[in-house]
Write an enzyme that holds these catalytic residues in place. Structure first.
Site, PDB file in Angstrom:
ATOM      1  N   ASN A  67       0.928  -1.233   0.053  1.00 56.31           N
ATOM      2  CA  ASN A  67       0.094   0.077   0.092  1.00 56.31           C
ATOM      3  C   ASN A  67       0.713   1.153   0.252  1.00 56.31           C
ATOM      4  OD1 ASN A  67      -2.372  -1.760   0.055  1.00 56.31           O
ATOM      5  ND2 ASN A  67      -2.616  -1.355   2.378  1.00 56.31           N
ATOM      6  N   GLY A 299      -2.812   5.037   7.031  1.00 59.74           N
ATOM      7  CA  GLY A 299      -1.363   5.198   7.634  1.00 59.74           C
ATOM      8  C   GLY A 299      -0.338   4.796   6.587  1.00 59.74           C
ATOM      9  N   ASP A 300      -0.634   3.634   5.593  1.00 58.43           N
ATOM     10  CA  ASP A 300       0.170   3.457   4.714  1.00 58.43           C
ATOM     11  C   ASP A 300       0.188   4.310   3.507  1.00 58.43           C
ATOM     12  OD1 ASP A 300       0.273   0.848   6.062  1.00 58.43           O
ATOM     13  OD2 ASP A 300      -1.330   0.006   4.725  1.00 58.43           O
ATOM     14  N   ALA A 301      -0.838   4.958   3.269  1.00 55.53           N
ATOM     15  CA  ALA A 301      -0.865   6.146   2.345  1.00 55.53           C
ATOM     16  C   ALA A 301       0.075   7.335   2.705  1.00 55.53           C
ATOM     17  CB  ALA A 301      -2.308   6.549   2.092  1.00 55.53           C
ATOM     18  N   GLY A 304       3.807   6.344   2.382  1.00 53.67           N
ATOM     19  CA  GLY A 304       4.053   6.474   1.136  1.00 53.67           C
ATOM     20  C   GLY A 304       4.191   8.007   0.697  1.00 53.67           C
TER      21      GLY A 304
END
Length: 346
Positions: A67, A299-301, A304
């Site tokens: 992600n 949170g992954d976004a 990134g």
């Protein structure tokens, strides 16, 4: 594939998310918490079949690092980001490849014949998401893949690396190899704490890898879990916890360690080991309730967006802002997905 020259190299557990909404009854039935992330135990294993048979399922490419890698790829020119992890030779893996291609992410999967690709049941209740993961092929990742002719040149080319905390449940040896290479070459290595159970139950693995970490990202629950596991006196003071993590011994002292603690729609705290007395707190521009579709992958976004800006030489303020923009975009979509056509993040 060896002709690629990525800027960022991500590693983690590739999973296909099986996402359902209004999952209150599922939480009760499977003894789950509304905003948790766990590995499936025996009592949870029937949830995957139940979702497919009895619920309206949305299939979304998942896995925390994947992600985040797709988020970073969104912010950067094509072929800037590459991802590795272990999948089976099945339809789930083909769906992951298609999602990555759509979002400009290159992958160099280790494919295990006859194995099933990992899956994650995502049970949405209101603005909360519960993640129940069965790793399957993902936990069969082999460190030798990193030195394979297909992957080794990509690691060499990259200027930054990212591993999810979830990977430490089985792949510490591989994560250590990557992090040590980064430290020796003076390149940036980032780790996401991923879930409270990582600092709680995989503290030894975390202690092994933290000396090689230049960037550590977590949310408030993960920071609190680290503080509890480490005997830190002030578990809920995020600046103090971030300062404690930033102060831990570091293999490459020439590069300061950044610790970033997110708090969803509230604020983000950043501490640099170069300025331990000056924690920075950045406000989040909150969305209206009706604009929030799904918090899974936010949170992954953020990670990134932050990494994409960081590798582009942006300031810490700009990196956090890029993370906030990507997180905000993500919660307005179903699962860890981003707006198309693309919008400029920085």
């Amino acid at each position: 594939m060896a002709a690629l020259s990525p800027q960022l190299f991500f590693m983690g557990n590739p999973l296909l998310d099986l996402q359902v909404t209004n999952g209150e009854e599922l939480l009760k039935k499977y003894d789950l918490k509304a905003n948790d992330a766990i590995l499936a135990e025996e009592k949870h294993l029937s949830i995957y079949e139940e979702l497919v048979q009895k619920h309206k399922v949305t299939y979304v490419a998942g896995g925390a690092s994947q992600n985040a890698a797709r988020g970073a790829a969104y912010t950067l020119p094509p072929h800037s980001v590459v991802y590795t992890g272990c999948v089976g030779d099945d339809e789930l893996a083909e769906q992951l490849k298609a999602a990555n291609k759509r979002e400009g992410l290159d992958q160099v999967y280790l494919v295990k014949k006859g194995e099933k690709t990992g899956a994650c049941a995502v049970v949405i209740t209101g603005h909360h998401r519960c993640l129940v993961t069965t790793l399957r092929a993902a936990e069969l990742f082999d460190k030798a893949h990193l030195s394979s002719p297909e992957v080794a040149p990509l690691i060499e080319s990259a200027r930054g690396y990212y591993v999810e905390g979830f990977f430490l449940t089985h792949g510490t040896e591989s994560a250590l190899e990557l992090s040590k290479k980064a430290a020796e070459a003076g390149k940036a290595f980032a780790l996401n704490l991923s879930a409270p159970f990582i600092p709680q139950f995989f503290a030894v693995q975390l202690q092994q890898i933290i000396p090689y970490c230049d960037i550590i990202i977590g949310n408030e629950a993960e920071a609190e879990a680290w503080a509890s596991a480490s005997g830190h006196p002030d578990k809920t003071n995020l600046a103090a916890v971030a300062t404690a993590i930033a102060s831990l011994p570091k293999a490459n002292p020439s590069r300061p360690r950044l610790v970033i603690i997110t708090q969803g729609p509230k604020s983000t705290t950043v501490v640099s080991s170069a300025e331990l007395d000056s924690p920075k707190v950045f406000d989040v521009h909150p969305l209206k309730d009706e604009d929030i579709v799904d918090t899974n992958g936010a949170g992954d976004a953020f990670a990134g967006g932050f990494l994409g800006a960081f590798i582009s030489g942006k300031s810490i303020e700009e990196c956090v802002e890029a993370g906030h923009k990507m997180g905000s975009m993500c919660v307005q979509q179903v699962g860890a997905q981003y707006k198309w056509p693309k919008v400029n993040i920085f």
